[in-house]
Design a protein around this motif. Structure first.
Motif, PDB file in Angstrom:
ATOM      1  N   VAL A 134       0.839  -1.197   0.000  1.00 27.98           N
ATOM      2  CA  VAL A 134       0.000   0.000   0.000  1.00 27.98           C
ATOM      3  C   VAL A 134       0.874   1.247   0.000  1.00 27.98           C
ATOM      4  CG1 VAL A 134      -1.627   1.370   1.371  1.00 27.98           C
ATOM      5  CG2 VAL A 134      -2.034  -1.077   1.026  1.00 27.98           C
ATOM      6  N   ILE A 137       2.257   1.667  -3.498  1.00 23.46           N
ATOM      7  CA  ILE A 137       1.249   2.177  -4.422  1.00 23.46           C
ATOM      8  C   ILE A 137       1.015   3.670  -4.192  1.00 23.46           C
ATOM      9  CG2 ILE A 137      -1.199   2.048  -5.061  1.00 23.46           C
ATOM     10  CD1 ILE A 137      -1.014  -0.979  -4.404  1.00 23.46           C
ATOM     11  N   GLU A 138       0.936   4.064  -2.926  1.00 24.87           N
ATOM     12  CA  GLU A 138       0.726   5.483  -2.608  1.00 24.87           C
ATOM     13  C   GLU A 138       1.900   6.332  -3.083  1.00 24.87           C
ATOM     14  OE1 GLU A 138      -0.077   5.737   1.546  1.00 24.87           O
ATOM     15  OE2 GLU A 138      -2.157   5.033   1.348  1.00 24.87           O
ATOM     16  N   VAL A 141       1.530   6.788  -6.848  1.00 24.75           N
ATOM     17  CA  VAL A 141       0.436   7.687  -7.205  1.00 24.75           C
ATOM     18  C   VAL A 141       0.726   9.129  -6.812  1.00 24.75           C
ATOM     19  CG1 VAL A 141      -1.987   8.231  -6.727  1.00 24.75           C
ATOM     20  CG2 VAL A 141      -1.308   5.874  -7.174  1.00 24.75           C
ATOM     21  N   THR A 142       1.263   9.324  -5.615  1.00 23.75           N
ATOM     22  CA  THR A 142       1.461  10.693  -5.134  1.00 23.75           C
ATOM     23  C   THR A 142       2.778  11.300  -5.586  1.00 23.75           C
ATOM     24  OG1 THR A 142       2.403   9.868  -3.045  1.00 23.75           O
ATOM     25  CG2 THR A 142       0.024  10.317  -3.102  1.00 23.75           C
ATOM     26  N   SER A 156      -4.205  13.029  -8.360  1.00 23.69           N
ATOM     27  CA  SER A 156      -3.533  11.901  -7.702  1.00 23.69           C
ATOM     28  C   SER A 156      -4.514  11.130  -6.831  1.00 23.69           C
ATOM     29  CB  SER A 156      -2.358  12.397  -6.856  1.00 23.69           C
ATOM     30  OG  SER A 156      -1.325  12.888  -7.665  1.00 23.69           O
ATOM     31  N   TYR A 157      -5.374  11.873  -6.139  1.00 22.98           N
ATOM     32  CA  TYR A 157      -6.405  11.228  -5.313  1.00 22.98           C
ATOM     33  C   TYR A 157      -7.364  10.422  -6.190  1.00 22.98           C
ATOM     34  CZ  TYR A 157     -10.537  10.692  -2.362  1.00 22.98           C
ATOM     35  OH  TYR A 157     -11.607  10.176  -1.670  1.00 22.98           O
ATOM     36  N   SER A 160      -5.787   7.156  -7.154  1.00 18.89           N
ATOM     37  CA  SER A 160      -5.870   6.200  -6.049  1.00 18.89           C
ATOM     38  C   SER A 160      -7.267   5.585  -5.973  1.00 18.89           C
ATOM     39  CB  SER A 160      -5.526   6.897  -4.736  1.00 18.89           C
ATOM     40  OG  SER A 160      -5.627   6.003  -3.648  1.00 18.89           O
ATOM     41  N   GLN A 161      -8.292   6.413  -6.129  1.00 15.99           N
ATOM     42  CA  GLN A 161      -9.669   5.913  -6.109  1.00 15.99           C
ATOM     43  C   GLN A 161      -9.941   4.979  -7.273  1.00 15.99           C
ATOM     44  OE1 GLN A 161     -10.090   6.838  -2.855  1.00 15.99           O
ATOM     45  NE2 GLN A 161     -12.233   6.877  -3.476  1.00 15.99           N
ATOM     46  N   LEU A 163      -7.775   2.953  -8.667  1.00 18.68           N
ATOM     47  CA  LEU A 163      -7.164   1.661  -8.343  1.00 18.68           C
ATOM     48  C   LEU A 163      -8.050   0.865  -7.384  1.00 18.68           C
ATOM     49  CD1 LEU A 163      -3.410   2.687  -7.924  1.00 18.68           C
ATOM     50  CD2 LEU A 163      -4.419   1.368  -9.801  1.00 18.68           C
ATOM     51  N   TYR A 164      -8.597   1.542  -6.378  1.00 20.21           N
ATOM     52  CA  TYR A 164      -9.488   0.843  -5.452  1.00 20.21           C
ATOM     53  C   TYR A 164     -10.771   0.395  -6.160  1.00 20.21           C
ATOM     54  CZ  TYR A 164      -6.748   1.690  -1.239  1.00 20.21           C
ATOM     55  OH  TYR A 164      -5.764   1.668  -0.284  1.00 20.21           O
ATOM     56  N   LEU A 233      -5.182  -4.338  -2.019  1.00 18.98           N
ATOM     57  CA  LEU A 233      -6.045  -3.156  -1.978  1.00 18.98           C
ATOM     58  C   LEU A 233      -7.424  -3.513  -1.437  1.00 18.98           C
ATOM     59  CD1 LEU A 233      -5.098  -1.368  -5.325  1.00 18.98           C
ATOM     60  CD2 LEU A 233      -4.544  -0.631  -3.003  1.00 18.98           C
TER      61      LEU A 233
END
Length: 348
Positions: A134, A137-138, A141-142, A156-157, A160-161, A163-164, A233
């Protein structure tokens, strides 16, 4: 040799200047951000890109237990692409390999599908593996995506959403418009994020089996580079325990099969394409080598009805179809359908 090259904004220009001035200097640029090393116009024409794929199950076993010669892989490829049944029982050969390991666990393949693909998992428990991945992955993304022009904290947020969203949904084609509506965004932004996420090598897409002209108008299926990323995830959101184990494992196993084909193409000289079947009563995958007739492939955990594979075989005039399922321990052929156990397929 320059490591972590992405921290210098001008790394590709420096490489270009050296390349143009002296052909006798051999340069290697490496870094932890696949995105920043590949998403660069100055270097695109000069790069020799060597993809570093996640571990296969056979590589996982070699590193975790002991080295062995994987002389099973070619037999599986011959079975998949040519329909040739192996002359010897591969299950017996695999059991012989397992018997040479110390402290081998009977649920090793299931654990690999859930948590494997990366060597860091060898000495970590499930909680540590989830946290490590995790965090990774963060960071992608960030940090990695955040350095790309046009990407800010909000996008970026959204990445992440997204991917989930892929982690929680059932495998299947989904339009970019539907993704945009679900995430309260727009198709242009979703399209940009999908392109970047594929460049990070976290996800990849499978296109429909149809004519080239129609393929651009139909939605893609998206999968994770390893089934473990999907599981991790899902676990991070606590979703994995909300459905029956067999149904959940079927989702993970479909991703495992898809990523196995995708990574095989990236790491070997086997030339083929993997598609999904967009017809009603569809099979999970169609693999096609060159202009050969496509091979329908169905994936399941538990008993599987053969009507879908038969429909696909008739539609595409395939001589045989393959069901990858745990309903048999050995390779079985019945009515031109080859039943391939996961334990054997995993050595592909």
């Amino acid at each position: 040799m320059i490591d972590e090259a992405q921290y210098d904004n001008d790394w590709s220009m420096i490489g270009k200047i050296i390349f143009d001035s002296n052909k006798d200097i051999f340069m290697v640029f490496s870094g932890s951000s696949a995105l920043e090393l590949s998403y660069n116009a100055d270097s695109a024409r000069r790069l020799l890109k060597i993809p570093v794929c996640p571990l296969t199950y056979a590589e996982h076993l070699k590193l975790k237990y002991t080295y062995f010669k994987n002389d099973i892989s070619q037999s599986i490829l011959n079975l998949i692409f040519e329909g040739k049944l192996p002359e010897e029982h591969l299950e017996s050969k695999i059991l012989k390999i397992y018997s040479s390991f110390n402290n081998y666990k009977a649920n090793e393949l299931e654990n690999f599908i859930k948590y494997g693909g990366f060597p860091t998992s060898f000495n970590q428990d499930a909680h540590e593996i989830i946290k490590t991945n995790v965090d990774m992955i963060e960071k992608v993304v960030t940090t990695d995506m955040g350095n790309i022009k046009g990407i800010n904290g909000q996008t970026s947020y959204l990445a992440s959403q997204l991917l989930y969203f892929f982690a929680l949904q059932n495998p299947g084609e989904i339009s970019k418009g539907s993704m945009a509506n679900h995430l309260d965004s727009n198709k242009m932004t979703i399209n940009k994020l999908l392109e970047l996420l594929e460049k990070t090598q976290l996800i990849f897409h499978v296109e429909p089996f149809t004519s080239s002209a129609k393929r651009t108008t139909k939605p893609f299926k998206y999968y994770f580079a390893t089934s473990s990323l999907k599981h991790i995830l899902s676990m991070n959101l606590g979703n994995a325990n909300l459905e029956a184990k067999e149904a959940y494992m079927s989702k993970l196993f479909e991703n495992f099969v898809a990523s196995s084909f995708f990574n095989l193409k990236n790491r070997s000289n086997v030339m083929y394409n993997t598609y999904y079947d967009s017809n009603k009563k569809n099979v999970d995958f169609l693999v096609q080598r060159g202009l050969d007739t496509p091979v329908p492939i169905e994936v399941s955990c538990g008993k599987k009805d053969k009507s879908q594979i038969k429909t696909a075989m008739n539609k595409y005039k395939s001589d045989y179809g393959i069901i990858i399922s745990n309903t048999t321990r050995n390779i079985v052929e019945d009515d031109n359908i080859i039943y391939l156990p996961p334990q054997i397929f995993s050595f592909m």
